[in-house]
Scaffold this motif. Structure first.
Motif, PDB file in Angstrom:
ATOM      1  N   GLN A  31       1.100  -1.465   0.053  1.00 49.68           N
ATOM      2  CA  GLN A  31       0.048   0.184   0.224  1.00 49.68           C
ATOM      3  C   GLN A  31       0.749   1.170   0.041  1.00 49.68           C
TER       4      GLN A  31
ATOM      5  N   GLY B 287      -3.559  -2.715  -6.073  1.00 50.50           N
ATOM      6  CA  GLY B 287      -4.408  -3.152  -5.347  1.00 50.50           C
ATOM      7  C   GLY B 287      -5.240  -4.238  -5.036  1.00 50.50           C
ATOM      8  N   ASN B 288      -6.478  -4.344  -5.125  1.00 47.52           N
ATOM      9  CA  ASN B 288      -7.639  -4.339  -5.522  1.00 47.52           C
ATOM     10  C   ASN B 288      -7.874  -5.309  -6.814  1.00 47.52           C
TER      11      ASN B 288
ATOM     12  N   LYS C  85      -2.960  -3.177   2.741  1.00 49.65           N
ATOM     13  CA  LYS C  85      -2.771  -3.838   1.712  1.00 49.65           C
ATOM     14  C   LYS C  85      -2.009  -4.138   1.524  1.00 49.65           C
TER      15      LYS C  85
END
Length: 196
Positions: free
Chosen positions: A17, A128-129, A156
């Protein structure tokens, strides 16, 4: 078939993150944005330049795309060819953008169609997602990781729940003067087990 390669900056404890700045992603109260900056030197810059100079298309999540689109169109001298490669953006809310060669995707099936088609390999930066979706659907062919000598405790993570068990083979590794491990991996089948 095209290969999807994830390029990621991660901490020793797997956090990816907000590597680039304090305001990049403060979700869930993350307060260490910019954690890569003290370790980023010319050596690492050269590695990134080499990896970004190939003719690869990009696959990005919406948030990363918005960060890229606010900077790269006017700074192509720092990333040769960025304006001419295809930028595939996975988004439920965006459907168009003025940046040249930007195409929007809605779901995993559209990603699979692009991956199974003809064309250059595809790099994933940040996102990231999106990476979690790719991992859950077994769509990652390789990782080009930069592992920084810092632990962050929260944030994350690159490998969150839902990652498909898989084996990877190290194809190249280096260590920067500031202690960043550069490690490139390619998919090597399923997980093998044994006993001692």
């Amino acid at each position: 078939m095209r290969k999807i390669i994830v390029l990621s900056f991660i901490s020793l404890d797997g956090v990816m993150q907000a590597p680039g700045g304090p305001e990049e992603d403060t979700s869930a109260g993350f307060k260490y944005g910019g954690w890569t900056v003290p370790y980023f030197d010319g050596f690492l810059g050269n590695i990134m330049g080499q990896q970004m100079s190939g003719r690869s298309d990009l696959l990005l999540g919406r948030k990363t795309f918005e960060i890229f689109a606010s900077y790269w169109p006017e700074h192509e001298s720092d990333w040769a060819g960025i304006n001419s490669v295809t930028k595939y953006v996975v988004s439920r809310t965006m459907t168009e953008h003025s940046w040249d060669r930007t195409l929007f995707l809605k779901d995993v099936e559209e990603i699979k169609t692009i991956k199974n088609g003809a064309g250059p390999n595809i790099q994933v930066h940040g996102s990231g997602n999106l990476i979690q979706t790719l991992l859950k659907n077994d769509l990652v062919d390789g990782f080009w990781l930069k592992i920084f000598p810092v632990t962050l405790g929260a944030g994350k993570r690159l490998f969150a729940e839902g990652t498909v068990p898989a084996s990877f083979r190290l194809t190249e590794s280096q260590v920067s003067p500031s202690g960043v491990i550069i490690a490139d991996y390619v998919r090597a089948g399923g997980v093998k087990t044994g006993s001692f």
